[in-house]
Design a protein around this motif. Structure first.
Motif, PDB file in Angstrom:
ATOM      1  N   THR A  68     -31.556  14.852 -86.867  1.00 53.10           N
ATOM      2  CA  THR A  68     -31.077  16.232 -86.716  1.00 53.10           C
ATOM      3  C   THR A  68     -31.843  17.237 -87.575  1.00 53.10           C
ATOM      4  O   THR A  68     -31.557  18.429 -87.514  1.00 53.10           O
ATOM      5  CB  THR A  68     -29.572  16.309 -87.063  1.00 53.10           C
ATOM      6  OG1 THR A  68     -29.366  15.771 -88.372  1.00 53.10           O
ATOM      7  CG2 THR A  68     -28.744  15.524 -86.056  1.00 53.10           C
ATOM      8  N   GLY A  69     -32.793  16.763 -88.360  1.00 55.09           N
ATOM      9  CA  GLY A  69     -33.557  17.671 -89.206  1.00 55.09           C
ATOM     10  C   GLY A  69     -34.405  18.633 -88.394  1.00 55.09           C
ATOM     11  O   GLY A  69     -35.022  18.246 -87.395  1.00 55.09           O
ATOM     12  N   ARG A  70     -34.458  19.893 -88.821  1.00 60.06           N
ATOM     13  CA  ARG A  70     -35.211  20.907 -88.080  1.00 60.06           C
ATOM     14  C   ARG A  70     -36.551  21.233 -88.730  1.00 60.06           C
ATOM     15  O   ARG A  70     -37.381  21.912 -88.126  1.00 60.06           O
ATOM     16  CB  ARG A  70     -34.377  22.194 -87.979  1.00 60.06           C
ATOM     17  CG  ARG A  70     -33.075  22.021 -87.209  1.00 60.06           C
ATOM     18  CD  ARG A  70     -33.334  21.536 -85.798  1.00 60.06           C
ATOM     19  NE  ARG A  70     -32.083  21.329 -85.060  1.00 60.06           N
ATOM     20  CZ  ARG A  70     -32.032  20.779 -83.851  1.00 60.06           C
ATOM     21  NH1 ARG A  70     -33.148  20.387 -83.263  1.00 60.06           N
ATOM     22  NH2 ARG A  70     -30.864  20.613 -83.239  1.00 60.06           N
ATOM     23  N   SER A  71     -36.776  20.751 -89.920  1.00 59.65           N
ATOM     24  CA  SER A  71     -38.048  20.995 -90.590  1.00 59.65           C
ATOM     25  C   SER A  71     -39.132  20.124 -89.958  1.00 59.65           C
ATOM     26  O   SER A  71     -38.852  19.254 -89.126  1.00 59.65           O
ATOM     27  CB  SER A  71     -37.929  20.670 -92.085  1.00 59.65           C
ATOM     28  OG  SER A  71     -37.686  19.276 -92.268  1.00 59.65           O
ATOM     29  N   LEU A  72     -40.379  20.330 -90.369  1.00 57.07           N
ATOM     30  CA  LEU A  72     -41.483  19.516 -89.857  1.00 57.07           C
ATOM     31  C   LEU A  72     -41.254  18.047 -90.196  1.00 57.07           C
ATOM     32  O   LEU A  72     -41.454  17.160 -89.357  1.00 57.07           O
ATOM     33  CB  LEU A  72     -42.806  20.002 -90.462  1.00 57.07           C
ATOM     34  CG  LEU A  72     -44.064  19.264 -89.989  1.00 57.07           C
ATOM     35  CD1 LEU A  72     -44.227  19.403 -88.488  1.00 57.07           C
ATOM     36  CD2 LEU A  72     -45.295  19.797 -90.719  1.00 57.07           C
ATOM     37  N   LYS A  73     -40.810  17.798 -91.444  1.00 55.89           N
ATOM     38  CA  LYS A  73     -40.510  16.428 -91.849  1.00 55.89           C
ATOM     39  C   LYS A  73     -39.366  15.854 -91.020  1.00 55.89           C
ATOM     40  O   LYS A  73     -39.426  14.690 -90.584  1.00 55.89           O
ATOM     41  CB  LYS A  73     -40.146  16.398 -93.336  1.00 55.89           C
ATOM     42  CG  LYS A  73     -39.775  15.008 -93.841  1.00 55.89           C
ATOM     43  CD  LYS A  73     -39.377  15.049 -95.309  1.00 55.89           C
ATOM     44  CE  LYS A  73     -38.947  13.666 -95.795  1.00 55.89           C
ATOM     45  NZ  LYS A  73     -38.532  13.695 -97.229  1.00 55.89           N
ATOM     46  N   GLY A  74     -38.343  16.668 -90.795  1.00 57.11           N
ATOM     47  CA  GLY A  74     -37.196  16.215 -90.023  1.00 57.11           C
ATOM     48  C   GLY A  74     -37.567  15.859 -88.596  1.00 57.11           C
ATOM     49  O   GLY A  74     -37.107  14.848 -88.049  1.00 57.11           O
ATOM     50  N   ARG A  75     -38.424  16.657 -87.982  1.00 57.46           N
ATOM     51  CA  ARG A  75     -38.840  16.389 -86.612  1.00 57.46           C
ATOM     52  C   ARG A  75     -39.732  15.162 -86.536  1.00 57.46           C
ATOM     53  O   ARG A  75     -39.676  14.387 -85.567  1.00 57.46           O
ATOM     54  CB  ARG A  75     -39.546  17.610 -86.036  1.00 57.46           C
ATOM     55  CG  ARG A  75     -38.577  18.722 -85.620  1.00 57.46           C
ATOM     56  CD  ARG A  75     -39.283  19.914 -85.042  1.00 57.46           C
ATOM     57  NE  ARG A  75     -39.976  20.665 -86.080  1.00 57.46           N
ATOM     58  CZ  ARG A  75     -40.725  21.748 -85.857  1.00 57.46           C
ATOM     59  NH1 ARG A  75     -40.897  22.178 -84.616  1.00 57.46           N
ATOM     60  NH2 ARG A  75     -41.291  22.389 -86.862  1.00 57.46           N
ATOM     61  N   ALA A  76     -40.566  14.971 -87.577  1.00 56.77           N
ATOM     62  CA  ALA A  76     -41.404  13.776 -87.625  1.00 56.77           C
ATOM     63  C   ALA A  76     -40.546  12.514 -87.753  1.00 56.77           C
ATOM     64  O   ALA A  76     -40.810  11.486 -87.120  1.00 56.77           O
ATOM     65  CB  ALA A  76     -42.378  13.862 -88.801  1.00 56.77           C
ATOM     66  N   MET A  77     -39.500  12.604 -88.576  1.00 58.76           N
ATOM     67  CA  MET A  77     -38.590  11.473 -88.737  1.00 58.76           C
ATOM     68  C   MET A  77     -37.871  11.173 -87.424  1.00 58.76           C
ATOM     69  O   MET A  77     -37.698  10.007 -87.045  1.00 58.76           O
ATOM     70  CB  MET A  77     -37.574  11.769 -89.838  1.00 58.76           C
ATOM     71  CG  MET A  77     -38.148  11.750 -91.243  1.00 58.76           C
ATOM     72  SD  MET A  77     -36.911  12.174 -92.505  1.00 58.76           S
ATOM     73  CE  MET A  77     -35.705  10.855 -92.257  1.00 58.76           C
ATOM     74  N   ALA A  78     -37.449  12.216 -86.727  1.00 56.60           N
ATOM     75  CA  ALA A  78     -36.755  12.029 -85.453  1.00 56.60           C
ATOM     76  C   ALA A  78     -37.667  11.331 -84.448  1.00 56.60           C
ATOM     77  O   ALA A  78     -37.242  10.425 -83.716  1.00 56.60           O
ATOM     78  CB  ALA A  78     -36.295  13.372 -84.910  1.00 56.60           C
ATOM     79  N   THR A  82     -36.748   7.439 -83.100  1.00 57.20           N
ATOM     80  CA  THR A  82     -36.532   7.200 -81.674  1.00 57.20           C
ATOM     81  C   THR A  82     -37.636   6.318 -81.096  1.00 57.20           C
ATOM     82  O   THR A  82     -37.392   5.542 -80.178  1.00 57.20           O
ATOM     83  CB  THR A  82     -36.451   8.525 -80.902  1.00 57.20           C
ATOM     84  OG1 THR A  82     -37.608   9.336 -81.193  1.00 57.20           O
ATOM     85  CG2 THR A  82     -35.196   9.290 -81.281  1.00 57.20           C
ATOM     86  N   ALA A  83     -38.841   6.402 -81.657  1.00 55.12           N
ATOM     87  CA  ALA A  83     -39.936   5.556 -81.193  1.00 55.12           C
ATOM     88  C   ALA A  83     -39.665   4.086 -81.475  1.00 55.12           C
ATOM     89  O   ALA A  83     -40.075   3.199 -80.705  1.00 55.12           O
ATOM     90  CB  ALA A  83     -41.258   5.981 -81.851  1.00 55.12           C
ATOM     91  N   VAL A  84     -38.987   3.806 -82.599  1.00 54.88           N
ATOM     92  CA  VAL A  84     -38.682   2.418 -82.928  1.00 54.88           C
ATOM     93  C   VAL A  84     -37.352   1.962 -82.336  1.00 54.88           C
ATOM     94  O   VAL A  84     -36.822   0.906 -82.702  1.00 54.88           O
ATOM     95  CB  VAL A  84     -38.684   2.171 -84.454  1.00 54.88           C
ATOM     96  CG1 VAL A  84     -40.065   2.411 -85.024  1.00 54.88           C
ATOM     97  CG2 VAL A  84     -37.642   3.033 -85.164  1.00 54.88           C
ATOM     98  N   GLY A  85     -36.815   2.737 -81.405  1.00 57.43           N
ATOM     99  CA  GLY A  85     -35.654   2.283 -80.645  1.00 57.43           C
ATOM    100  C   GLY A  85     -34.307   2.698 -81.182  1.00 57.43           C
ATOM    101  O   GLY A  85     -33.279   2.192 -80.704  1.00 57.43           O
ATOM    102  N   MET A  86     -34.269   3.616 -82.142  1.00 57.62           N
ATOM    103  CA  MET A  86     -32.975   4.026 -82.678  1.00 57.62           C
ATOM    104  C   MET A  86     -32.271   4.996 -81.736  1.00 57.62           C
ATOM    105  O   MET A  86     -32.876   5.958 -81.260  1.00 57.62           O
ATOM    106  CB  MET A  86     -33.134   4.693 -84.041  1.00 57.62           C
ATOM    107  CG  MET A  86     -31.816   4.830 -84.797  1.00 57.62           C
ATOM    108  SD  MET A  86     -31.846   6.119 -86.061  1.00 57.62           S
ATOM    109  CE  MET A  86     -31.342   7.543 -85.079  1.00 57.62           C
ATOM    110  N   ILE A  87     -31.001   4.718 -81.467  1.00 58.27           N
ATOM    111  CA  ILE A  87     -30.177   5.612 -80.662  1.00 58.27           C
ATOM    112  C   ILE A  87     -29.173   6.266 -81.600  1.00 58.27           C
ATOM    113  O   ILE A  87     -28.338   5.578 -82.201  1.00 58.27           O
ATOM    114  CB  ILE A  87     -29.430   4.844 -79.560  1.00 58.27           C
ATOM    115  CG1 ILE A  87     -30.439   4.120 -78.660  1.00 58.27           C
ATOM    116  CG2 ILE A  87     -28.555   5.788 -78.741  1.00 58.27           C
ATOM    117  CD1 ILE A  87     -29.784   3.224 -77.629  1.00 58.27           C
TER     118      ILE A  87
END
Length: 226
Positions: A68-78, A82-87
């Motif tokens: 849910t992070g909106r910063s650049l770091k937050g979007r990178a984490m998202a 999700t790439a590693v399969g987290m829902i």
């Protein structure tokens, strides 16, 4: 190229270079069709490692706050999670368990691999703790087999489940898969608490055998809360 394939292409070689992961029993995971993989949980990177060594993407439930992070770091984490399969699922409140169960069922209905840590949280001390019965409810509701697995050595790579993985001598990761467990003999009994406990304990016994961990017959969350 999917994010999963891109992630494996970028990070997979680094994993092999630094940690020389050994995979045992990979043939026990069906090449297609729905399957539940259930194992121990030692540290934060377990799900990442499992996806990097797996031929099929494994989907897991994760905290919604991770994406849910909106910063650049937050979007990178998202993107990464999700790439590693987290829902992402909001697991707070009284409906968190139901939401997780329904999410798992949806993943399996789509013919995918759903990963679950029956302990419900990371081990606080490297031992294996009592499993929650959600794993039993899911396999009995869907009729999907359970493949037990063990993560070995990930807690040495990332002690305490925090910080960047450590690189160095003696830090080698092993992922060990057991034979699929079929619980079709309990069809229609997903509301029987004794059956749910028996199924869960059978799964945890296999995980214990694969991991070699000491077993503690109490919930890890209670140990952490003490």
């Amino acid at each position: 190229m999917s994010r999963f394939v891109l992630m494996k292409t970028l990070i997979g070689p680094l994993l092999r270079l630094f940690f020389r992961p050994r995979v045992e029993g990979a043939e026990n995971v069906p090449a297609e069709g729905p399957v539940i993989v259930a194992g121990n949980h030692l540290t934060f990177i377990d799900s990442v490692i499992l996806n990097l060594i797996s031929k099929r993407q494994v989907f897991f439930i994760g905290k919604s706050s991770y994406v849910t992070g909106r910063s650049l770091k937050g979007r990178a984490m998202a993107w990464f999670f999700t790439a590693v399969g987290m829902i992402p699922v909001d697991r707070d409140g009284g409906h968190g368990g139901v939401a997780a169960l329904m999410t798992g069922r949806r993943v399996l209905d789509e013919g995918k691999v759903f990963g679950i840590y029956p302990e419900g949280t990371r081990s606080p001390d490297g031992r294996l703790y009592r499993g929650r019965t959600g794993i039993a409810r899911l396999t009995l509701m869907t009729g999907v087999p359970v493949v037990p697995f063990a993560m070995i050595g990930t807690d040495q790579v990332q002690p305490g489940g925090k910080g960047l993985p450590r690189i160095g001598r003696g830090r080698r990761i092993t992922v060990r898969f057991g034979k699929p467990l079929d619980f079709s003999r309990y069809e229609g009994m997903d509301r029987d608490r004794y059956v749910l406990r028996a199924v869960t304990d059978e799964v945890m016994t296999e995980v214990m055998r694969l991991s070699g961990q000491e077993y503690v017959d109490m919930y890890a969350t209670k140990v952490k809360a003490a």
